[in-house]
Write a protein that holds these residues in place. Structure first.
Motif, short mmCIF file in Angstrom:
data_model
loop_
_atom_site.label_atom_id
_atom_site.label_comp_id
_atom_site.label_asym_id
_atom_site.label_seq_id
_atom_site.Cartn_x
_atom_site.Cartn_y
_atom_site.Cartn_z
N LEU A 133 0.83 -1.20 0.00
CA LEU A 133 0.00 0.00 0.00
C LEU A 133 0.86 1.25 0.00
O LEU A 133 0.55 2.25 -0.68
CB LEU A 133 -0.92 0.00 1.23
CG LEU A 133 -1.82 1.21 1.41
CD1 LEU A 133 -2.74 1.39 0.20
CD2 LEU A 133 -2.63 1.08 2.70
N VAL A 134 1.97 1.21 0.75
CA VAL A 134 2.90 2.35 0.74
C VAL A 134 3.42 2.61 -0.67
O VAL A 134 3.49 3.75 -1.13
CB VAL A 134 4.07 2.10 1.71
CG1 VAL A 134 5.16 3.15 1.52
CG2 VAL A 134 3.58 2.11 3.15
N GLY A 135 3.79 1.52 -1.36
CA GLY A 135 4.26 1.67 -2.73
C GLY A 135 3.18 2.24 -3.64
O GLY A 135 3.47 3.05 -4.54
N THR A 136 1.94 1.83 -3.40
CA THR A 136 0.83 2.36 -4.19
C THR A 136 0.66 3.85 -3.97
O THR A 136 0.52 4.63 -4.93
CB THR A 136 -0.47 1.63 -3.80
OG1 THR A 136 -0.34 0.24 -4.12
CG2 THR A 136 -1.66 2.20 -4.55
N LEU A 137 0.68 4.27 -2.72
CA LEU A 137 0.53 5.70 -2.41
C LEU A 137 1.70 6.51 -2.96
O LEU A 137 1.51 7.62 -3.46
CB LEU A 137 0.42 5.88 -0.89
CG LEU A 137 -0.81 5.24 -0.24
CD1 LEU A 137 -0.78 5.43 1.27
CD2 LEU A 137 -2.09 5.84 -0.82
N PHE A 138 2.90 5.94 -2.86
CA PHE A 138 4.07 6.65 -3.40
C PHE A 138 3.94 6.82 -4.91
O PHE A 138 4.27 7.88 -5.46
CB PHE A 138 5.34 5.88 -3.05
CG PHE A 138 6.58 6.49 -3.65
CD1 PHE A 138 7.16 7.60 -3.06
CD2 PHE A 138 7.15 5.95 -4.79
CE1 PHE A 138 8.30 8.16 -3.62
CE2 PHE A 138 8.29 6.51 -5.35
CZ PHE A 138 8.87 7.63 -4.75
N ALA A 139 3.47 5.77 -5.58
CA ALA A 139 3.33 5.85 -7.04
C ALA A 139 2.33 6.92 -7.44
O ALA A 139 2.53 7.63 -8.43
CB ALA A 139 2.90 4.48 -7.59
N ILE A 140 1.26 7.06 -6.65
CA ILE A 140 0.24 8.08 -6.95
C ILE A 140 0.82 9.48 -6.88
O ILE A 140 0.46 10.38 -7.65
CB ILE A 140 -0.96 7.92 -6.01
CG1 ILE A 140 -1.69 6.60 -6.32
CG2 ILE A 140 -1.92 9.10 -6.13
CD1 ILE A 140 -2.82 6.28 -5.37
N VAL A 159 0.19 4.34 -12.29
CA VAL A 159 -0.82 3.32 -12.01
C VAL A 159 -0.20 1.93 -12.08
O VAL A 159 -0.49 1.06 -11.24
CB VAL A 159 -1.99 3.45 -13.00
CG1 VAL A 159 -2.92 2.24 -12.89
CG2 VAL A 159 -2.78 4.73 -12.73
N GLY A 160 0.67 1.72 -13.06
CA GLY A 160 1.34 0.42 -13.17
C GLY A 160 2.17 0.11 -11.93
O GLY A 160 2.12 -1.00 -11.39
N THR A 161 2.94 1.09 -11.46
CA THR A 161 3.74 0.89 -10.25
C THR A 161 2.85 0.67 -9.04
O THR A 161 3.15 -0.16 -8.17
CB THR A 161 4.65 2.11 -10.01
OG1 THR A 161 5.54 2.25 -11.12
CG2 THR A 161 5.46 1.94 -8.74
N ALA A 162 1.74 1.41 -8.97
CA ALA A 162 0.82 1.27 -7.84
C ALA A 162 0.23 -0.14 -7.78
O ALA A 162 0.18 -0.77 -6.72
CB ALA A 162 -0.30 2.31 -7.95
N VAL A 163 -0.20 -0.65 -8.93
CA VAL A 163 -0.79 -1.99 -8.97
C VAL A 163 0.24 -3.05 -8.62
O VAL A 163 -0.03 -3.98 -7.83
CB VAL A 163 -1.40 -2.26 -10.36
CG1 VAL A 163 -1.83 -3.72 -10.48
CG2 VAL A 163 -2.58 -1.34 -10.62
N LEU A 164 1.44 -2.93 -9.17
CA LEU A 164 2.48 -3.92 -8.91
C LEU A 164 2.93 -3.89 -7.45
O LEU A 164 3.27 -4.93 -6.88
CB LEU A 164 3.67 -3.69 -9.84
CG LEU A 164 3.44 -4.05 -11.31
CD1 LEU A 164 4.65 -3.71 -12.15
CD2 LEU A 164 3.10 -5.54 -11.45
N SER A 165 2.94 -2.72 -6.84
CA SER A 165 3.32 -2.63 -5.43
C SER A 165 2.35 -3.44 -4.57
O SER A 165 2.77 -4.21 -3.69
CB SER A 165 3.32 -1.17 -4.97
OG SER A 165 4.34 -0.44 -5.61
#
Length: 221
Positions: A133-140, A159-165
């Protein structure tokens, strides 16, 4: 096929999930428990307790103790440290109760050690999805386009990084951390059962109270 695999690789997301999970687990359980967990993991694929080797050693030392007495016996000790300690305890005290006390203490120590190892991977299993979730928020937060990229391209990359995180976090927890904790527990339970069987047999050999089904155990030697 290789192209499909590459599409699911995002080094930044992987570093956030794995690095964050590792640091959070260390912060929560401490360096000592982390070392216990990693040491237990390194031994998971090998046989740490050889029941047959220890059974053969006990089958040799029990008759020696009965023949010469616990103070005079020159009994070969089993290779396992805990099992050897049981024999040494009886050689010193000549007491089944002392043997039981040592067996209980050793089992308690092993259970504590196993619980510490399991706790490390249980903690990691809890933390991995959180850092997904942290990776998702960071990607956003990285959606802001640069001078040479369009808003659409920046958004798609984020979005791609957020989903993969999120995916990395769930997979790390459910396909690695949680299964490892379960494997450590199952192996520990199996070893304790084998140790209990050997301790019971040793007691029956030393006291002379043996069922016929166990008489031939000496043949293992």
């Amino acid at each position: 096929m290789l192209g499909d695999m590459v599409a699911f690789m995002d080094l930044g997301a992987l570093v956030i999930v794995l690095g964050g999970t590792l640091l959070a687990t260390i912060a929560r359980c401490g360096w000592r428990d982390m070392a216990v967990g990693l040491k237990t993991l390194s031994r998971l694929g090998s046989s740490h307790f050889d029941k047959n080797a220890n059974r053969a050693a006990l089958a040799r030392c029990a008759p020696e103790i009965k023949r010469r007495g616990h103070l005079c016996a020159e009994a070969p000790l089993p290779p396992d440290r805990s099992t050897a300690l049981l024999v040494r305890t009886y050689l010193v005290n000549g007491s089944i109760e002392a043997l039981h006390t040592t067996a209980r203490a050793e089992r308690s120590n092993r259970e504590i050690y196993r619980a510490r190892a399991m706790r490390v991977f249980d903690y990691a299993g809890e933390q991995a999805p959180m850092f997904g979730l942290v990776g998702t928020l960071f990607a956003i937060t990285q959606i802001t386009p640069s001078s040479d990229a369009s808003t659409t391209e920046a958004m798609m990359g984020a979005v791609g990084t957020a989903v993969l995180s999120s995916l990395y976090g769930v997979l790390t927890a459910q396909l690695f951390c949680v299964p490892i904790a379960g494997a450590i527990d199952r192996r520990g339970i199996r070893e304790e059962k084998e140790r209990a069987e050997l301790t019971e047999w040793l007691e029956m050999e030393l006291t002379g109270d043996r069922p016929r089904s166990l008489v031939k155990l000496q043949d293992a030697a």
